[in-house]
Design a protein around this motif. Structure first.
Motif, PDB file in Angstrom:
ATOM      1  N   GLY A 165      -3.673   0.354  -3.306  1.00 53.96           N
ATOM      2  CA  GLY A 165      -3.044  -0.962  -3.255  1.00 53.96           C
ATOM      3  C   GLY A 165      -2.213  -1.200  -4.506  1.00 53.96           C
ATOM      4  O   GLY A 165      -2.601  -0.806  -5.604  1.00 53.96           O
ATOM      5  N   VAL A 166      -1.057  -1.852  -4.324  1.00 56.37           N
ATOM      6  CA  VAL A 166      -0.159  -2.157  -5.433  1.00 56.37           C
ATOM      7  C   VAL A 166       0.223  -3.631  -5.331  1.00 56.37           C
ATOM      8  O   VAL A 166       0.706  -4.069  -4.288  1.00 56.37           O
ATOM      9  N   GLU A 167       0.013  -4.371  -6.398  1.00 56.82           N
ATOM     10  CA  GLU A 167       0.364  -5.792  -6.411  1.00 56.82           C
ATOM     11  C   GLU A 167       1.876  -5.964  -6.556  1.00 56.82           C
ATOM     12  O   GLU A 167       2.540  -5.178  -7.228  1.00 56.82           O
ATOM     13  N   LEU A 168       2.399  -7.000  -5.944  1.00 57.76           N
ATOM     14  CA  LEU A 168       3.829  -7.285  -5.978  1.00 57.76           C
ATOM     15  C   LEU A 168       4.364  -7.358  -7.399  1.00 57.76           C
ATOM     16  O   LEU A 168       5.407  -6.801  -7.708  1.00 57.76           O
ATOM     17  N   ASN A 169       3.631  -8.003  -8.289  1.00 55.90           N
ATOM     18  CA  ASN A 169       4.136  -8.169  -9.658  1.00 55.90           C
ATOM     19  C   ASN A 169       4.133  -6.868 -10.455  1.00 55.90           C
ATOM     20  O   ASN A 169       4.673  -6.824 -11.554  1.00 55.90           O
ATOM     21  N   ALA A 170       3.568  -5.801  -9.909  1.00 55.87           N
ATOM     22  CA  ALA A 170       3.574  -4.504 -10.580  1.00 55.87           C
ATOM     23  C   ALA A 170       4.705  -3.597 -10.096  1.00 55.87           C
ATOM     24  O   ALA A 170       4.900  -2.508 -10.630  1.00 55.87           O
ATOM     25  N   LEU A 171       5.450  -4.065  -9.093  1.00 54.19           N
ATOM     26  CA  LEU A 171       6.511  -3.240  -8.516  1.00 54.19           C
ATOM     27  C   LEU A 171       7.790  -3.325  -9.346  1.00 54.19           C
ATOM     28  O   LEU A 171       8.087  -4.349  -9.954  1.00 54.19           O
ATOM     29  N   LEU A 172       8.527  -2.255  -9.327  1.00 57.15           N
ATOM     30  CA  LEU A 172       9.830  -2.199  -9.986  1.00 57.15           C
ATOM     31  C   LEU A 172      10.886  -2.809  -9.061  1.00 57.15           C
ATOM     32  O   LEU A 172      10.695  -2.858  -7.838  1.00 57.15           O
ATOM     33  N   PRO A 173      12.013  -3.260  -9.616  1.00 56.32           N
ATOM     34  CA  PRO A 173      13.046  -3.872  -8.766  1.00 56.32           C
ATOM     35  C   PRO A 173      13.480  -2.998  -7.593  1.00 56.32           C
ATOM     36  O   PRO A 173      13.688  -3.502  -6.484  1.00 56.32           O
ATOM     37  N   TRP A 174      13.617  -1.682  -7.792  1.00 57.62           N
ATOM     38  CA  TRP A 174      14.050  -0.826  -6.676  1.00 57.62           C
ATOM     39  C   TRP A 174      12.998  -0.769  -5.578  1.00 57.62           C
ATOM     40  O   TRP A 174      13.324  -0.635  -4.397  1.00 57.62           O
ATOM     41  N   GLU A 175      11.705  -0.912  -5.945  1.00 60.31           N
ATOM     42  CA  GLU A 175      10.652  -0.911  -4.928  1.00 60.31           C
ATOM     43  C   GLU A 175      10.694  -2.205  -4.119  1.00 60.31           C
ATOM     44  O   GLU A 175      10.505  -2.185  -2.900  1.00 60.31           O
ATOM     45  N   VAL A 176      10.951  -3.325  -4.784  1.00 57.38           N
ATOM     46  CA  VAL A 176      11.064  -4.602  -4.080  1.00 57.38           C
ATOM     47  C   VAL A 176      12.297  -4.595  -3.177  1.00 57.38           C
ATOM     48  O   VAL A 176      12.264  -5.087  -2.049  1.00 57.38           O
ATOM     49  N   ALA A 192      12.459  -5.166   0.844  1.00 56.05           N
ATOM     50  CA  ALA A 192      13.378  -6.128   1.462  1.00 56.05           C
ATOM     51  C   ALA A 192      14.208  -5.464   2.553  1.00 56.05           C
ATOM     52  O   ALA A 192      14.420  -6.053   3.621  1.00 56.05           O
ATOM     53  N   GLU A 193      14.679  -4.249   2.310  1.00 58.69           N
ATOM     54  CA  GLU A 193      15.479  -3.525   3.295  1.00 58.69           C
ATOM     55  C   GLU A 193      14.710  -3.289   4.583  1.00 58.69           C
ATOM     56  O   GLU A 193      15.291  -3.206   5.662  1.00 58.69           O
ATOM     57  N   ARG A 194      13.398  -3.162   4.472  1.00 58.01           N
ATOM     58  CA  ARG A 194      12.559  -2.896   5.645  1.00 58.01           C
ATOM     59  C   ARG A 194      11.899  -4.158   6.195  1.00 58.01           C
ATOM     60  O   ARG A 194      11.053  -4.083   7.081  1.00 58.01           O
ATOM     61  N   CYS A 227       2.762   8.554  -3.436  1.00 57.21           N
ATOM     62  CA  CYS A 227       3.990   8.425  -2.661  1.00 57.21           C
ATOM     63  C   CYS A 227       4.757   7.204  -3.163  1.00 57.21           C
ATOM     64  O   CYS A 227       4.158   6.184  -3.512  1.00 57.21           O
ATOM     65  N   ALA A 228       6.064   7.287  -3.203  1.00 60.48           N
ATOM     66  CA  ALA A 228       6.876   6.162  -3.670  1.00 60.48           C
ATOM     67  C   ALA A 228       7.018   5.083  -2.596  1.00 60.48           C
ATOM     68  O   ALA A 228       7.185   3.910  -2.920  1.00 60.48           O
ATOM     69  N   ASP A 229       6.939   5.456  -1.334  1.00 53.66           N
ATOM     70  CA  ASP A 229       7.121   4.495  -0.244  1.00 53.66           C
ATOM     71  C   ASP A 229       5.902   3.610  -0.073  1.00 53.66           C
ATOM     72  O   ASP A 229       4.767   4.073  -0.148  1.00 53.66           O
ATOM     73  N   LEU A 230       6.157   2.346   0.190  1.00 54.63           N
ATOM     74  CA  LEU A 230       5.096   1.378   0.463  1.00 54.63           C
ATOM     75  C   LEU A 230       5.075   1.100   1.957  1.00 54.63           C
ATOM     76  O   LEU A 230       6.125   1.006   2.599  1.00 54.63           O
ATOM     77  N   HIS A 231       3.868   0.963   2.505  1.00 54.17           N
ATOM     78  CA  HIS A 231       3.700   0.778   3.942  1.00 54.17           C
ATOM     79  C   HIS A 231       2.619  -0.250   4.203  1.00 54.17           C
ATOM     80  O   HIS A 231       1.922  -0.687   3.291  1.00 54.17           O
ATOM     81  N   PHE A 250       0.817  -1.207   0.000  1.00 51.46           N
ATOM     82  CA  PHE A 250       0.000   0.000   0.000  1.00 51.46           C
ATOM     83  C   PHE A 250       0.849   1.255   0.000  1.00 51.46           C
ATOM     84  O   PHE A 250       1.909   1.291   0.604  1.00 51.46           O
ATOM     85  N   ARG A 251       0.339   2.271  -0.690  1.00 52.17           N
ATOM     86  CA  ARG A 251       1.011   3.568  -0.720  1.00 52.17           C
ATOM     87  C   ARG A 251      -0.036   4.666  -0.539  1.00 52.17           C
ATOM     88  O   ARG A 251      -1.204   4.494  -0.850  1.00 52.17           O
ATOM     89  N   LEU A 252       0.438   5.787  -0.058  1.00 55.36           N
ATOM     90  CA  LEU A 252      -0.402   6.960   0.125  1.00 55.36           C
ATOM     91  C   LEU A 252      -0.536   7.681  -1.208  1.00 55.36           C
ATOM     92  O   LEU A 252       0.434   7.837  -1.941  1.00 55.36           O
ATOM     93  N   ALA A 253      -1.743   8.092  -1.520  1.00 53.30           N
ATOM     94  CA  ALA A 253      -1.989   8.870  -2.734  1.00 53.30           C
ATOM     95  C   ALA A 253      -2.823  10.087  -2.358  1.00 53.30           C
ATOM     96  O   ALA A 253      -3.515  10.099  -1.330  1.00 53.30           O
ATOM     97  N   CYS A 254      -2.744  11.109  -3.183  1.00 55.06           N
ATOM     98  CA  CYS A 254      -3.431  12.364  -2.897  1.00 55.06           C
ATOM     99  C   CYS A 254      -3.998  12.944  -4.188  1.00 55.06           C
ATOM    100  O   CYS A 254      -3.294  13.059  -5.183  1.00 55.06           O
ATOM    101  N   ARG A 255      -5.263  13.299  -4.149  1.00 54.44           N
ATOM    102  CA  ARG A 255      -5.898  13.973  -5.278  1.00 54.44           C
ATOM    103  C   ARG A 255      -6.052  15.449  -4.918  1.00 54.44           C
ATOM    104  O   ARG A 255      -6.630  15.798  -3.894  1.00 54.44           O
TER     105      ARG A 255
END
Length: 104
Positions: free
Chosen positions: A51-62, A66-68, A21-25, A6-11
């Motif tokens: 909501g963002v599915e795992l298979n839609a994430l870019l390598p840097w997001e994955v 992993a780092e967290r 937001c680029a960060d996932l939480h 999940f990520r925060l979005a704003c309209r």
């Protein structure tokens, strides 16, 4: 763990532009943020959880997940099924294992 993150979005109400937001939480953290932000800035902005599915994430997001410690080896296995991500999977797997050892 689920394969949805999940990520925060704003309209922006005046222009209907959506910023993400680029960060996932985790969902619980973002739901609290959405309530607080909408209470504070609800006149001009509408905050929501996306909501963002795992298979839609870019390598840097994955890698960031992993780092967290937010992605498991099982999830990485599913993520690395495609050629586009296979080359990144080994380094991400090593990172997940290091994070798991630190957490013990």
């Amino acid at each position: 763990m689920k394969d949805t993150f999940f990520r925060l979005a704003c309209r922006i109400k005046s222009s209907d532009i959506v910023a993400r937001c680029a960060d996932l939480h985790d969902l619980e953290t973002l739901e609290r943020q959405v309530i607080a932000l909408n209470a504070e800035r609800g006149q001009t902005h509408e905050y929501f959880v996306e909501g963002v599915e795992l298979n839609a994430l870019l390598p840097w997001e994955v890698t960031s997940l992993a780092e967290r410690g937010m992605i498991s080896l099982d999830q990485l296995e599913r993520y690395s099924k495609t050629d586009a991500y296979r080359s990144h999977a080994i380094s991400i797997k090593d990172l997940i294992q290091r994070v798991q050892v630190k957490g013990c």
